[in-house]
Scaffold this active site. Sequence first.
Site, PDB file in Angstrom:
ATOM      1  N   GLY A 108       0.806  -1.216   0.000  1.00  0.00           N
ATOM      2  CA  GLY A 108       0.000   0.000   0.000  1.00  0.00           C
ATOM      3  C   GLY A 108       0.838   1.266   0.000  1.00  0.00           C
ATOM      4  O   GLY A 108       2.065   1.237   0.090  1.00  0.00           O
ATOM      5  N   LYS A 134       4.366  12.364  -2.300  1.00  0.00           N
ATOM      6  CA  LYS A 134       5.227  11.284  -1.805  1.00  0.00           C
ATOM      7  C   LYS A 134       6.113  11.835  -0.686  1.00  0.00           C
ATOM      8  O   LYS A 134       6.929  12.729  -0.912  1.00  0.00           O
ATOM      9  CB  LYS A 134       6.096  10.723  -2.935  1.00  0.00           C
ATOM     10  CG  LYS A 134       6.973   9.562  -2.498  1.00  0.00           C
ATOM     11  CD  LYS A 134       7.732   8.991  -3.678  1.00  0.00           C
ATOM     12  CE  LYS A 134       8.618   7.821  -3.251  1.00  0.00           C
ATOM     13  NZ  LYS A 134       9.345   7.247  -4.410  1.00  0.00           N
ATOM     14  N   ASP A 146       8.204   5.959   8.757  1.00  0.00           N
ATOM     15  CA  ASP A 146       7.796   7.290   9.212  1.00  0.00           C
ATOM     16  C   ASP A 146       6.993   8.060   8.165  1.00  0.00           C
ATOM     17  O   ASP A 146       6.561   9.184   8.410  1.00  0.00           O
ATOM     18  CB  ASP A 146       9.016   8.111   9.647  1.00  0.00           C
ATOM     19  CG  ASP A 146      10.070   8.241   8.552  1.00  0.00           C
ATOM     20  OD1 ASP A 146       9.716   8.176   7.357  1.00  0.00           O
ATOM     21  OD2 ASP A 146      11.258   8.400   8.887  1.00  0.00           O
ATOM     22  N   ARG A 197       3.937  13.869  -7.483  1.00  0.00           N
ATOM     23  CA  ARG A 197       3.973  13.068  -8.699  1.00  0.00           C
ATOM     24  C   ARG A 197       2.636  13.166  -9.422  1.00  0.00           C
ATOM     25  O   ARG A 197       1.587  13.389  -8.804  1.00  0.00           O
ATOM     26  CB  ARG A 197       4.270  11.607  -8.359  1.00  0.00           C
ATOM     27  CG  ARG A 197       5.468  11.439  -7.443  1.00  0.00           C
ATOM     28  CD  ARG A 197       5.948  10.014  -7.392  1.00  0.00           C
ATOM     29  NE  ARG A 197       5.027   9.089  -6.763  1.00  0.00           N
ATOM     30  CZ  ARG A 197       5.331   7.815  -6.500  1.00  0.00           C
ATOM     31  NH1 ARG A 197       6.510   7.341  -6.844  1.00  0.00           N
ATOM     32  NH2 ARG A 197       4.464   7.018  -5.917  1.00  0.00           N
ATOM     33  N   ASP A 273       4.674  -4.311  -7.305  1.00  0.00           N
ATOM     34  CA  ASP A 273       4.004  -3.111  -6.777  1.00  0.00           C
ATOM     35  C   ASP A 273       4.586  -1.839  -7.367  1.00  0.00           C
ATOM     36  O   ASP A 273       4.039  -0.751  -7.140  1.00  0.00           O
ATOM     37  CB  ASP A 273       4.081  -3.078  -5.243  1.00  0.00           C
ATOM     38  CG  ASP A 273       5.505  -3.146  -4.727  1.00  0.00           C
ATOM     39  OD1 ASP A 273       6.125  -4.200  -4.902  1.00  0.00           O
ATOM     40  OD2 ASP A 273       5.992  -2.158  -4.146  1.00  0.00           O
ATOM     41  N   ASP A 283       7.849   4.848  -9.767  1.00  0.00           N
ATOM     42  CA  ASP A 283       8.630   4.655  -8.544  1.00  0.00           C
ATOM     43  C   ASP A 283      10.133   4.661  -8.815  1.00  0.00           C
ATOM     44  O   ASP A 283      10.775   3.627  -8.940  1.00  0.00           O
ATOM     45  CB  ASP A 283       8.228   3.368  -7.814  1.00  0.00           C
ATOM     46  CG  ASP A 283       6.886   3.515  -7.114  1.00  0.00           C
ATOM     47  OD1 ASP A 283       6.447   4.652  -6.905  1.00  0.00           O
ATOM     48  OD2 ASP A 283       6.286   2.490  -6.772  1.00  0.00           O
TER      49      ASP A 283
END
EC number: 2.7.7.-
Length: 510
Positions: A108, A134, A146, A197, A273, A283
């Site tokens: 997730g 992000k 965190d 993003r 993912d 990513d």
Amino acid sequence: MQANRIHTTTMNSPLPLQHHSVDSLPFSTAFTALPPPFFMRLQPTALPQPYLVCASASAAALIDLDPAQFSTDEFIETFTGNRIPDHAQPLAAVYSGHQFGVWAGQLGDGRAILLGDVPAAGQPAPARMELQLKGAGPTPYSRMGDGRAVLRSSIREFLCSEAMAGLGIPTTRALCVTGSDQLVMRETPESTAVATRMAPSFIRFGSFEHWFYNKKPEQLRILGDYVIDQLYPDLRDAANPYAALLAEVTRRTAHMVAHWQAVGFMHGVMNTDNMSILGLTLDYGPFGFMEAFDAGHICNHTDQQGRYAYSMQPQIAHWNCFALGQAMLPLIGTVEDTEAALAGFKPEYDAKMAALLHAKLGLTTQQADDSLLIDSLFAILQASHVDFTLFFRRLGELQMNNPATDAPLRDLFIDRTAFDAWALQYRTRLQTEDRTDADRRLAMHAVNPKYVLRNYLAQVAIEKAEAKDFSEIAKLLAILEKPFDDQPEHEAYAALPPDWASQLEVSCSS
């Protein structure tokens, strides 16, 4: 269907541009049409005294956001997560995935928060762009993290997203990075940042895997229908829309990875993912662009087994498509139909790669023996560890009937005799083409970049940014937005990397 373009409607006339301010962006959140188990609503966690690190005017143009907004408090506070725009409904999405080939279960958006989506500029409704923060704080999926991103990784993601767009490679985009003096602990204390993003959707292969492995067929079907209706509406009328979806995602993924290989880009973490359902590069973590050519090069220091080495990327992309196919099997119905949808990967990859390599070599036709020419080229590049980008750029300067001018190209090789033999083979092949040196040079320079985001260039920009000097980021962005142009004033950015660059390592830590 045309490659790497999202079909949203049959209307032909584009929407008029509105030149939005931050506050006039018409936010909505189409993702909230999905049921509650797909996401969690939450607010970003504020950062103290944020400041602008960098922003992309070309990314802003995708939503017709006025670049004059970049310097405003509203822009900085909004895209740090300290201020929520009207009608935005922040959320974090759930997904799962295979990491380094091993099923990792639920993952997730651990540190990514979707602000919402806005109309895509110049495109007919209902084309949208999602805006995602992000590093905006912890979410229910943070897995003891965190929820923060650090400045160095945010700058790398920003620059590479925009560099890939400049190269014409399917990618998510980066609107901006904001920073704060608040520190988080990684290997050492580092300053925090938030990267904004952009993409039509951030749905991943792992989004489908999540519902398949949790044995939730109804949610799997809801997701499949959402993706088709929102992102691939042309597929709705197919005999088996889910099989058509898998086939199209497979095709796009094959083309995307061929583009990576053709410019020497290495993703570093091709987990399921991290694979976009739209075939976009997604990513940016421990990525790298090939310098001294080595087909086995591993850009991610964390990847001890070399699963995501340069030469492995096509195979891993294929593996990931099979993982998606496994997850979609209950929707498609039969193993045979699923395998048929996946069968396109290799021919699509091979055809796209052949087309890209022929263009890089300045060849307008494909002939039976070309594979021998190409294979022997990569063999001598490997043997001499030739700089990948410099070689192809300088190859465009080769004169068909004048080997005496080869020195700038020939000097890249340790084994110059091997180069001479290959160059003779190449010139023989060029004689079968009806093209002048000048025409070929122009065509080759249009596909062989002079400038890529070398790790050391990013590192220099990061070190300056850590001292609050953001000028190098802006300079690099301007150069990388036009990677095929000569830009003689920036010649140093196209040179061989300095010796210290070989000591740089990138890993999954960010």
